[in-house]
Scaffold this active site. Structure first.
Site, PDB file in Angstrom:
ATOM      1  NE  ARG A  80      -4.229  -1.151   1.943  1.00  0.00           N
ATOM      2  CZ  ARG A  80      -4.597  -2.139   2.759  1.00  0.00           C
ATOM      3  NH1 ARG A  80      -3.964  -2.323   3.883  1.00  0.00           N
ATOM      4  NH2 ARG A  80      -5.595  -2.908   2.462  1.00  0.00           N
TER       5      ARG A  80
ATOM      6  CG  MET B 260     -15.082   1.739  -2.424  1.00  0.00           C
ATOM      7  SD  MET B 260     -15.532   2.118  -0.709  1.00  0.00           S
ATOM      8  CE  MET B 260     -17.308   2.245  -0.809  1.00  0.00           C
ATOM      9  NE  ARG B 261      -4.723   1.468  -3.065  1.00  0.00           N
ATOM     10  CZ  ARG B 261      -4.106   0.291  -3.087  1.00  0.00           C
ATOM     11  NH1 ARG B 261      -4.719  -0.766  -3.536  1.00  0.00           N
ATOM     12  NH2 ARG B 261      -2.862   0.189  -2.667  1.00  0.00           N
TER      13      ARG B 261
ATOM     14  CG  HIS C 231     -18.844   5.374   6.847  1.00  0.00           C
ATOM     15  ND1 HIS C 231     -18.195   4.397   6.117  1.00  0.00           N
ATOM     16  CD2 HIS C 231     -19.747   4.736   7.611  1.00  0.00           C
ATOM     17  CE1 HIS C 231     -18.683   3.215   6.458  1.00  0.00           C
ATOM     18  NE2 HIS C 231     -19.638   3.393   7.362  1.00  0.00           N
TER      19      HIS C 231
ATOM     20  CG  ASP D 245     -14.949   3.467   8.209  1.00  0.00           C
ATOM     21  OD1 ASP D 245     -14.543   4.299   7.384  1.00  0.00           O
ATOM     22  OD2 ASP D 245     -15.455   2.377   7.882  1.00  0.00           O
TER      23      ASP D 245
HETATM   24  C1  GAR Z   1     -20.963   7.105  -0.654  1.00  0.00           C
HETATM   25  O1  GAR Z   1     -22.221   6.709  -0.179  1.00  0.00           O
HETATM   26  C2  GAR Z   1     -19.955   7.106   0.467  1.00  0.00           C
HETATM   27  O2  GAR Z   1     -20.511   7.464   1.700  1.00  0.00           O
HETATM   28  C3  GAR Z   1     -19.509   5.662   0.465  1.00  0.00           C
HETATM   29  O3  GAR Z   1     -19.404   5.341  -0.901  1.00  0.00           O
HETATM   30  C4  GAR Z   1     -20.394   6.068  -1.630  1.00  0.00           C
HETATM   31  C5  GAR Z   1     -19.751   6.697  -2.832  1.00  0.00           C
HETATM   32  O4  GAR Z   1     -20.723   7.232  -3.664  1.00  0.00           O
HETATM   33  N1  GAR Z   1     -18.280   5.498   1.143  1.00  0.00           N
HETATM   34  C6  GAR Z   1     -18.018   4.443   1.925  1.00  0.00           C
HETATM   35  O5  GAR Z   1     -18.795   3.523   2.100  1.00  0.00           O
HETATM   36  C7  GAR Z   1     -16.667   4.479   2.603  1.00  0.00           C
HETATM   37  N2  GAR Z   1     -16.528   3.415   3.536  1.00  0.00           N
HETATM   38  P1  GAR Z   1     -20.312   8.208  -4.859  1.00  0.00           P
HETATM   39  O6  GAR Z   1     -19.192   7.494  -5.643  1.00  0.00           O
HETATM   40  O7  GAR Z   1     -21.558   8.350  -5.659  1.00  0.00           O
HETATM   41  O8  GAR Z   1     -19.834   9.507  -4.271  1.00  0.00           O
END
Ligand code: GAR
Length: 204
Positions: free
Chosen positions: A68, A93-94, A112, A148
């Site tokens: 990483r 998502m990384r 989140h 988180d």
């Molecule tokens: C969002 O709902 C954000 O809160 C979540 O991914 C989505 C991205 O949506 N993030 C997580 O779950 C982080 N753990 P988007 O690509 O439409 O902005």
């Protein structure tokens, strides 16, 4: 007004990126300027959104990087070139390396889709929905090495009604996200977020 160069990190749809782009073009981000979008996924719709808005995109796929940290060091170099003062994770998502998080302490935010510390992880909306809880929400927080778990900047409840489906809940959550995230970025750029003993205080 002081300028803050912002990098938004994305992996997927990019609706939160879009909300930030729209806010910058509308009422503004209090001197914040989205100067770079970083994606680990070349096929992300978020990349198209950034290109449409004329924002430089840096796509870096994870293959070829043993750790990483090695991957994050390449990104870090690109952030330095762009003079980035705030990193905004918007569906990235990384998991970032400890090295990267420490190098930008207090300057990385995440959104989140739950009321943290409840429903951490990659499926916050679904996990809340299937749990049977009647209240979930949205959290914007600073990123620390523990996933988180950093100091909460803004948090808002979203109720789960009897007639809600996973899809209607997702819609409600996203609507709140798209209002809360630009607000948090504006507060940061206004220098109004103070972290004291791991807790956020918003200066008037
Ligand atoms: C969002 O709902 C954000 O809160 C979540 O991914 C989505 C991205 O949506 N993030 C997580 O779950 C982080 N753990 P988007 O690509 O439409 O902005």
């Amino acid at each position: 007004m002081k300028t803050t160069n912002i990098a938004v990190f994305v992996s997927g749809n990019g609706s939160n990126l879009q909300a930030l782009i729209d806010c910058e073009a509308g009422k503004g981000l209090s001197g914040g300027r989205i100067e770079l979008v970083v994606s680990d996924n070349p096929g992300a719709f978020a990349v198209k959104r950034a290109e449409k808005a004329g924002i430089p995109v840096f796509v870096l796929e994870k293959k070829g990087y043993a750790t990483r940290e090695a991957y994050d060091k390449v990104i870090s170099g690109r952030l330095k070139e762009a003079g980035i003062g705030l990193v905004v994770l918007a569906g990235f998502m990384r998991i970032l390396s400890g090295w990267f998080v420490r190098s930008l302490e207090g300057r990385i935010m995440n959104i989140h889709p739950s009321l943290l510390p409840s429903f951490k992880g990659a499926c916050g909306i679904r996990d809340a929905f299937v749990s049977g809880t009647s209240v979930t929400g949205v959290t914007v927080h600073f990123v620390t090495e523990e996933l988180d778990s950093g100091p909460v900047i803004l948090q808002e409840e979203v109720s789960i009604e009897k007639g809600d489906t996973l899809e209607t809940l997702e819609e409600k959550i996203h609507k709140v996200e798209h209002r809360l995230y630009p607000e948090a970025v504006r507060l940061f750029c206004e220098g109004r977020i103070v972290v004291e003993e791991n807790k956020v205080r918003i200066r008037d």
